[in-house]
Motif scaffolding. Structure first.
Motif, PDB file in Angstrom:
ATOM      1  N   LEU A 100       0.315  12.578  30.216  1.00 49.43           N
ATOM      2  CA  LEU A 100      -0.514  13.406  30.727  1.00 49.43           C
ATOM      3  C   LEU A 100       0.346  13.823  32.357  1.00 49.43           C
ATOM      4  O   LEU A 100       0.096  12.654  32.921  1.00 49.43           O
ATOM      5  N   VAL A 101       0.663  14.683  32.826  1.00 46.68           N
ATOM      6  CA  VAL A 101       1.152  15.080  34.063  1.00 46.68           C
ATOM      7  C   VAL A 101       0.147  15.656  34.822  1.00 46.68           C
ATOM      8  O   VAL A 101      -0.305  16.887  34.521  1.00 46.68           O
ATOM      9  N   ILE A 102      -0.373  15.262  36.037  1.00 42.84           N
ATOM     10  CA  ILE A 102      -1.036  15.873  36.978  1.00 42.84           C
ATOM     11  C   ILE A 102      -0.426  16.362  37.892  1.00 42.84           C
ATOM     12  O   ILE A 102       0.033  15.636  38.706  1.00 42.84           O
ATOM     13  N   ASN A 103      -0.568  17.687  38.042  1.00 45.06           N
ATOM     14  CA  ASN A 103       0.109  18.164  38.861  1.00 45.06           C
ATOM     15  C   ASN A 103      -0.284  18.322  40.512  1.00 45.06           C
ATOM     16  O   ASN A 103      -0.896  19.253  40.792  1.00 45.06           O
ATOM     17  N   GLY A 104       0.226  17.599  41.296  1.00 42.08           N
ATOM     18  CA  GLY A 104      -0.308  17.532  42.630  1.00 42.08           C
ATOM     19  C   GLY A 104       0.694  18.172  43.414  1.00 42.08           C
ATOM     20  O   GLY A 104       0.572  17.801  44.621  1.00 42.08           O
ATOM     21  N   ALA A 105       1.620  18.827  43.117  1.00 43.67           N
ATOM     22  CA  ALA A 105       2.490  19.445  44.009  1.00 43.67           C
ATOM     23  C   ALA A 105       2.257  20.901  44.239  1.00 43.67           C
ATOM     24  O   ALA A 105       1.889  21.903  43.417  1.00 43.67           O
ATOM     25  N   GLU A 106       2.252  21.173  45.543  1.00 44.41           N
ATOM     26  CA  GLU A 106       2.214  22.484  46.035  1.00 44.41           C
ATOM     27  C   GLU A 106       3.247  23.135  46.720  1.00 44.41           C
ATOM     28  O   GLU A 106       3.522  22.658  47.988  1.00 44.41           O
ATOM     29  N   CYS A 107       4.363  23.491  45.949  1.00 41.50           N
ATOM     30  CA  CYS A 107       5.512  23.998  46.639  1.00 41.50           C
ATOM     31  C   CYS A 107       5.507  25.647  47.423  1.00 41.50           C
ATOM     32  O   CYS A 107       6.231  25.777  47.972  1.00 41.50           O
ATOM     33  N   GLU A 108       4.285  26.139  47.380  1.00 45.35           N
ATOM     34  CA  GLU A 108       4.180  27.434  48.239  1.00 45.35           C
ATOM     35  C   GLU A 108       3.686  27.096  49.419  1.00 45.35           C
ATOM     36  O   GLU A 108       2.972  26.145  49.532  1.00 45.35           O
ATOM     37  N   ALA A 138      -3.453  10.435  24.969  1.00 43.07           N
ATOM     38  CA  ALA A 138      -2.205  10.364  25.459  1.00 43.07           C
ATOM     39  C   ALA A 138      -2.401   8.646  26.038  1.00 43.07           C
ATOM     40  O   ALA A 138      -3.446   8.340  26.365  1.00 43.07           O
ATOM     41  N   ALA A 139      -1.055   8.182  26.105  1.00 45.98           N
ATOM     42  CA  ALA A 139      -1.114   6.823  26.256  1.00 45.98           C
ATOM     43  C   ALA A 139      -1.044   6.616  27.624  1.00 45.98           C
ATOM     44  O   ALA A 139      -1.458   5.634  28.396  1.00 45.98           O
ATOM     45  N   LYS A 140      -0.560   7.641  28.680  1.00 44.15           N
ATOM     46  CA  LYS A 140      -0.588   7.229  30.241  1.00 44.15           C
ATOM     47  C   LYS A 140      -0.399   8.600  30.871  1.00 44.15           C
ATOM     48  O   LYS A 140      -0.260   9.610  30.394  1.00 44.15           O
ATOM     49  N   ALA A 141      -0.724   8.531  32.218  1.00 44.65           N
ATOM     50  CA  ALA A 141      -0.682   9.857  33.003  1.00 44.65           C
ATOM     51  C   ALA A 141       0.181   9.423  34.314  1.00 44.65           C
ATOM     52  O   ALA A 141       0.275   8.384  34.744  1.00 44.65           O
ATOM     53  N   VAL A 142       0.886  10.615  34.604  1.00 41.58           N
ATOM     54  CA  VAL A 142       1.839  10.459  35.802  1.00 41.58           C
ATOM     55  C   VAL A 142       1.230  11.543  36.861  1.00 41.58           C
ATOM     56  O   VAL A 142       0.929  12.495  36.417  1.00 41.58           O
ATOM     57  N   ILE A 143       0.731  11.132  38.162  1.00 42.49           N
ATOM     58  CA  ILE A 143       0.261  11.963  39.081  1.00 42.49           C
ATOM     59  C   ILE A 143       1.348  12.331  39.837  1.00 42.49           C
ATOM     60  O   ILE A 143       1.943  11.382  40.673  1.00 42.49           O
ATOM     61  N   ALA A 144       1.939  13.520  40.099  1.00 38.04           N
ATOM     62  CA  ALA A 144       3.033  13.839  40.694  1.00 38.04           C
ATOM     63  C   ALA A 144       2.608  14.610  41.951  1.00 38.04           C
ATOM     64  O   ALA A 144       1.897  15.566  42.065  1.00 38.04           O
ATOM     65  N   ILE A 145       3.157  14.066  43.274  1.00 35.95           N
ATOM     66  CA  ILE A 145       2.632  14.612  44.480  1.00 35.95           C
ATOM     67  C   ILE A 145       3.805  14.556  45.441  1.00 35.95           C
ATOM     68  O   ILE A 145       4.584  13.450  45.258  1.00 35.95           O
ATOM     69  N   GLU A 146       3.866  15.728  46.057  1.00 32.32           N
ATOM     70  CA  GLU A 146       5.286  15.974  46.876  1.00 32.32           C
ATOM     71  C   GLU A 146       5.150  14.906  48.165  1.00 32.32           C
ATOM     72  O   GLU A 146       3.983  14.246  48.614  1.00 32.32           O
ATOM     73  N   ASP A 147       6.309  14.463  48.556  1.00 28.06           N
ATOM     74  CA  ASP A 147       6.267  13.606  49.649  1.00 28.06           C
ATOM     75  C   ASP A 147       5.704  14.056  51.291  1.00 28.06           C
ATOM     76  O   ASP A 147       5.894  13.123  51.898  1.00 28.06           O
ATOM     77  N   PRO A 176      10.866  24.829  43.194  1.00 29.74           N
ATOM     78  CA  PRO A 176       9.404  25.058  42.875  1.00 29.74           C
ATOM     79  C   PRO A 176       8.932  23.973  42.183  1.00 29.74           C
ATOM     80  O   PRO A 176       8.729  23.711  41.007  1.00 29.74           O
ATOM     81  N   ALA A 177       8.617  22.947  43.001  1.00 33.69           N
ATOM     82  CA  ALA A 177       8.086  21.660  42.440  1.00 33.69           C
ATOM     83  C   ALA A 177       6.844  21.786  41.731  1.00 33.69           C
ATOM     84  O   ALA A 177       6.613  21.144  40.676  1.00 33.69           O
ATOM     85  N   GLY A 178       5.988  22.806  41.944  1.00 33.55           N
ATOM     86  CA  GLY A 178       4.696  23.065  40.951  1.00 33.55           C
ATOM     87  C   GLY A 178       4.866  23.866  39.603  1.00 33.55           C
ATOM     88  O   GLY A 178       4.022  23.607  38.975  1.00 33.55           O
ATOM     89  N   SER A 179       5.980  24.366  39.569  1.00 35.55           N
ATOM     90  CA  SER A 179       6.405  24.685  38.274  1.00 35.55           C
ATOM     91  C   SER A 179       6.294  23.769  37.179  1.00 35.55           C
ATOM     92  O   SER A 179       7.232  22.764  37.390  1.00 35.55           O
ATOM     93  N   ALA A 180       5.653  23.983  35.991  1.00 35.46           N
ATOM     94  CA  ALA A 180       5.571  22.931  34.948  1.00 35.46           C
ATOM     95  C   ALA A 180       6.877  22.498  34.320  1.00 35.46           C
ATOM     96  O   ALA A 180       7.019  21.430  34.391  1.00 35.46           O
ATOM     97  N   LYS A 181       7.890  23.397  33.983  1.00 32.99           N
ATOM     98  CA  LYS A 181       8.937  23.176  33.603  1.00 32.99           C
ATOM     99  C   LYS A 181      10.044  22.378  34.383  1.00 32.99           C
ATOM    100  O   LYS A 181      10.604  21.342  34.101  1.00 32.99           O
ATOM    101  N   GLN A 182      10.020  22.634  35.618  1.00 32.62           N
ATOM    102  CA  GLN A 182      10.670  21.970  36.554  1.00 32.62           C
ATOM    103  C   GLN A 182      10.076  20.626  37.013  1.00 32.62           C
ATOM    104  O   GLN A 182      10.845  19.829  37.173  1.00 32.62           O
ATOM    105  N   LEU A 183       8.832  20.609  36.844  1.00 28.16           N
ATOM    106  CA  LEU A 183       8.379  19.327  37.333  1.00 28.16           C
ATOM    107  C   LEU A 183       8.540  18.188  36.008  1.00 28.16           C
ATOM    108  O   LEU A 183       8.697  17.155  36.512  1.00 28.16           O
ATOM    109  N   ILE A 184       8.493  18.629  35.012  1.00 30.56           N
ATOM    110  CA  ILE A 184       8.869  17.691  33.642  1.00 30.56           C
ATOM    111  C   ILE A 184      10.258  17.186  33.969  1.00 30.56           C
ATOM    112  O   ILE A 184      10.466  16.308  33.748  1.00 30.56           O
TER     113      ILE A 184
END
Length: 205
Positions: A100-108, A138-147, A176-184
């Motif tokens: 599970l990917v938690i999308n914490g990227a706000e690219c706009e 799901a077995a795990k979750a990745v929380i993705a956040i911009e630096d 576009p870090a917040g786009s799902a396909k690019q994030l994956i």
């Protein structure tokens, strides 16, 4: 206020208490100026909730029942399409996603709502991630956040450290870090197949 009309729609709940005074066509708050079906609620100022029935243990529920309750609550994605979250949970479980990917990227530019939420409600977010892991099995979750969000990164790492299934990852702040396909792709190196979905790679964003 309104019931879902199909499997890919969601019920609409009132944002506050009051009285429905009109149902009809209204000019959309959009540059198109098109008419759209509208429910007009006159707020009474009381902001009174209906009686709530919190679950003592959501993890005791069958995963499909978790998704059903998410659907009944009218929870939808915030990306613009308002896609029902319950459908995503069901499809991901059926696809047997492993991550599970938690999308914490706000690219706009100027977007900061996720940043503030992660800073101020990190523990509640971690609780929600745990429930979603159960819902999709799901077995795990990745929380993705911009630096460029150091406070959010620190808060989420602190909130997630007790659960070995959760990993907080820092991403370069770029469009576009917040786009799902690019994030994956940035997280895993995997490319979503043309015409496919993230679940085809074993991930749910």
């Amino acid at each position: 206020m309104a019931k879902a009309q199909s499997a890919t729609s969601a019920p609409v709940h009132a944002p506050t208490s009051g009285t429905i005074i009109a149902i009809g066509e209204f000019t959309a708050p959009h540059p198109s100026g098109l008419l759209m079906a509208t429910i007009t609620l006159e707020a009474d100022g009381a902001d009174q909730w209906i009686e709530r029935e919190p679950l003592p243990d959501p993890f005791a529920l069958d995963p499909a029942e978790v998704a059903r309750r998410v659907g009944a609550a009218g929870i939808v994605g915030m990306g613009g399409a308002n896609f029902p979250s319950a459908v995503k949970l069901d499809k991901a479980r059926q696809a047997k996603v492993h991550t599970l990917v938690i999308n914490g990227a706000e690219c706009e530019p100027y977007m900061s709502c996720d940043d503030r939420l992660m800073r101020e409600r990190a523990a509640e977010i971690a609780d929600g991630v745990a429930i979603m892991l159960h819902a999709v099995q799901a077995a795990k979750a990745v929380i993705a956040i911009e630096d460029n969000k150091p406070e959010a990164l620190a808060a989420m790492r602190d909130a997630c450290q007790a659960d070995a299934r959760m990993e907080v990852r820092s991403l370069p702040s770029r469009y576009p870090a917040g786009s799902a396909k690019q994030l994956i792709q940035w997280l895993t190196g995997l490319e979503t197949p043309a015409g496919g979905r993230g679940t085809d790679t074993g991930l749910l964003v």
